[in-house]
Design a protein around this motif. Structure first.
Motif, PDB file in Angstrom:
ATOM      1  N   SER A  95       2.237   5.415  -9.443  1.00 51.71           N
ATOM      2  CA  SER A  95       2.060   4.056  -8.933  1.00 51.71           C
ATOM      3  C   SER A  95       1.422   4.065  -7.549  1.00 51.71           C
ATOM      4  O   SER A  95       0.517   3.272  -7.254  1.00 51.71           O
ATOM      5  N   ILE A  96       1.878   4.986  -6.702  1.00 52.72           N
ATOM      6  CA  ILE A  96       1.312   5.097  -5.354  1.00 52.72           C
ATOM      7  C   ILE A  96      -0.160   5.511  -5.428  1.00 52.72           C
ATOM      8  O   ILE A  96      -1.030   4.922  -4.758  1.00 52.72           O
ATOM      9  N   ILE A  97      -0.458   6.513  -6.250  1.00 57.15           N
ATOM     10  CA  ILE A  97      -1.838   7.006  -6.369  1.00 57.15           C
ATOM     11  C   ILE A  97      -2.742   5.911  -6.935  1.00 57.15           C
ATOM     12  O   ILE A  97      -3.884   5.734  -6.485  1.00 57.15           O
ATOM     13  N   ARG A  98      -2.230   5.167  -7.922  1.00 58.28           N
ATOM     14  CA  ARG A  98      -3.012   4.071  -8.507  1.00 58.28           C
ATOM     15  C   ARG A  98      -3.317   3.003  -7.450  1.00 58.28           C
ATOM     16  O   ARG A  98      -4.432   2.480  -7.379  1.00 58.28           O
ATOM     17  N   SER A  99      -2.329   2.712  -6.605  1.00 56.30           N
ATOM     18  CA  SER A  99      -2.532   1.713  -5.549  1.00 56.30           C
ATOM     19  C   SER A  99      -3.547   2.204  -4.523  1.00 56.30           C
ATOM     20  O   SER A  99      -4.360   1.425  -4.014  1.00 56.30           O
ATOM     21  N   ILE A 100      -3.515   3.504  -4.207  1.00 54.22           N
ATOM     22  CA  ILE A 100      -4.486   4.074  -3.269  1.00 54.22           C
ATOM     23  C   ILE A 100      -5.889   3.991  -3.874  1.00 54.22           C
ATOM     24  O   ILE A 100      -6.858   3.621  -3.194  1.00 54.22           O
ATOM     25  N   ARG A 101      -5.989   4.321  -5.182  1.00 54.98           N
ATOM     26  CA  ARG A 101      -7.293   4.289  -5.842  1.00 54.98           C
ATOM     27  C   ARG A 101      -7.883   2.881  -5.868  1.00 54.98           C
ATOM     28  O   ARG A 101      -9.094   2.696  -5.779  1.00 54.98           O
ATOM     29  N   LYS A 102      -6.999   1.881  -5.972  1.00 57.00           N
ATOM     30  CA  LYS A 102      -7.456   0.495  -6.015  1.00 57.00           C
ATOM     31  C   LYS A 102      -7.573  -0.122  -4.615  1.00 57.00           C
ATOM     32  O   LYS A 102      -7.811  -1.322  -4.490  1.00 57.00           O
ATOM     33  N   SER A 103      -7.362   0.702  -3.580  1.00 55.95           N
ATOM     34  CA  SER A 103      -7.466   0.250  -2.174  1.00 55.95           C
ATOM     35  C   SER A 103      -6.505  -0.899  -1.865  1.00 55.95           C
ATOM     36  O   SER A 103      -6.864  -1.870  -1.211  1.00 55.95           O
ATOM     37  N   GLU A 104      -5.263  -0.764  -2.360  1.00 53.76           N
ATOM     38  CA  GLU A 104      -4.272  -1.816  -2.136  1.00 53.76           C
ATOM     39  C   GLU A 104      -3.492  -1.623  -0.837  1.00 53.76           C
ATOM     40  O   GLU A 104      -2.731  -2.508  -0.438  1.00 53.76           O
ATOM     41  N   PHE A 105      -3.666  -0.470  -0.203  1.00 54.28           N
ATOM     42  CA  PHE A 105      -2.960  -0.208   1.060  1.00 54.28           C
ATOM     43  C   PHE A 105      -3.929  -0.383   2.230  1.00 54.28           C
ATOM     44  O   PHE A 105      -5.076   0.063   2.179  1.00 54.28           O
ATOM     45  N   ASP A 106      -3.444  -1.034   3.279  1.00 51.12           N
ATOM     46  CA  ASP A 106      -4.253  -1.189   4.496  1.00 51.12           C
ATOM     47  C   ASP A 106      -3.969  -0.097   5.514  1.00 51.12           C
ATOM     48  O   ASP A 106      -4.796   0.176   6.376  1.00 51.12           O
ATOM     49  N   SER A 107      -2.781   0.524   5.419  1.00 57.58           N
ATOM     50  CA  SER A 107      -2.447   1.599   6.344  1.00 57.58           C
ATOM     51  C   SER A 107      -1.526   2.592   5.652  1.00 57.58           C
ATOM     52  O   SER A 107      -0.888   2.278   4.633  1.00 57.58           O
TER      53      SER A 107
END
Length: 343
Positions: free
Chosen positions: A72-84
């Motif tokens: 889930s974390i990697i998927r969110s990183i791939r989709k650029s869902e994290f700002d920091s």
């Protein structure tokens, strides 16, 4: 329910061998040191089997949850869902992995930003190259067309036009040579030949060759006193390119006074410098003068020649020597360019 049960076992499959060894060892120890009654042994065997199944189930369940969390974390990183990186959170059992994922996130973001900057630099570079090439080409074309249209027979202008066309051709040749140098340096294809050499013997011919340029402008080109046995380590050919460029620039941007070339000696290094009494550089421009095609005064730069690549080449050559160029300058008072070489 059954599907969930099977998936937990699939997730724990890599631990089957370890659980089997531990269970077998436990049973063997029991047989050796304790009661050999078959009924008790079979009961114990069944208990160990049930315990192993339950253990594998819970191990698989825990592992599935952790893998799902990581995915889930990697998927969110791939989709650029994290700002920091601080937004990345994993459970306590994965704290070590959380730190590594954060580092990966920061590295990936940095790489992407660098790629965007490189693309922007590439676009600007291609635009600048096109503009710089177009100027002398159009100049040569214009003068030749004028000559072919009748000016060739006009004794008042024909030689003047031919000389201007030749000047543009020389500028074009210098620009192409500088572009080749920049390309070779940045691609790592420019080979360096390092050796010890005398600074005095190195600088004297360079200054003597460029003295006539200074005299044409009414300037004094001075080589300061240098200890004859002072030697440094570097590539003489490339450092000659550096010094020629720095002295040439000093002469171009100095209208009156002098240009001083020299070397200051220190215990483990020598500090080579070129100092002028020219127009100087604004403090806000000092960090940009080593950018490709950057000119402090574009109008004056074009009128006195130059490709706009010289200082970029200087910077790269000195970085290949493990040193940096330093600049001190005051408007209308002059500039001093210097760098260190190991003794």
């Amino acid at each position: 329910m059954w599907n969930n049960f099977l998936q937990n076992f699939v997730s724990a499959r890599i631990y089957f061998y370890h659980v089997f060894l531990i269970s077998a060892a436990f049973l063997i120890i029991f047989l050796i040191f304790f009661n050999h009654d078959l009924a008790i042994f079979l009961t114990l065997l069944l208990s160990v089997f049930i315990f192993s199944v339950i253990l594998l189930y819970f191990i698989g369940s825990k592992r599935r949850m952790e893998i799902t969390e990581i995915r889930s974390i990697i998927r969110s990183i791939r989709k650029s869902e994290f700002d920091s990186a601080n937004e990345i959170r994993l459970s306590r059992s994965l704290e070590g992995l959380e730190d590594e994922i954060k580092k990966m996130f920061l590295k990936t973001r940095s790489d992407i930003e660098n790629l965007k900057k490189l693309e922007q630099v590439r676009t600007e570079f291609l635009g600048n190259v096109s503009h710089e090439l177009r100027t002398p080409i159009f100049g040569i074309q214009g003068y030749l067309e004028t000559l072919l249209n009748g000016a060739l027979n006009d004794q008042n202008v024909n030689r003047n036009f031919l000389q201007k066309a030749a000047n543009h051709a020389e500028h074009l040749n210098n620009l192409l040579n500088d572009l080749i140098d920049i390309s070779m340096i940045e691609s790592g294809q420019m080979r360096m030949s390092f050796q010890f050499f005398s600074i005095k013997e190195f600088l004297e011919p360079i200054v003597n060759e460029m003295r006539h340029r200074a005299h044409r402008k009414g300037l004094e080109l001075i080589l300061s006193e240098i200890r004859p046995n002072l030697q440094v380590f570097g590539d003489k050919t490339r450092l000659r390119q550096v010094m020629t460029n720095l002295i040439s620039n000093a002469i171009k941007y100095t209208d009156s006074g002098s240009v001083v070339v020299g070397a200051e000696e220190y215990p483990k290094a020598a500090h080579l410098f070129v100092q002028d009494t020219g127009i100087g550089i604004e403090e806000s421009d000092i960090n940009r003068i080593f950018e490709r095609f950057f000119r402090v005064d574009r109008v004056r730069s074009r009128s006195i020649g130059g490709t706009g690549l010289g200082l970029a080449i200087v910077k790269h050559i000195l970085e290949a020597h493990g040193t940096k160029i330093e600049v001190k300058s005051e408007l209308e008072k002059g500039s001093k360019f210097s760098f260190s070489l190991k003794k």
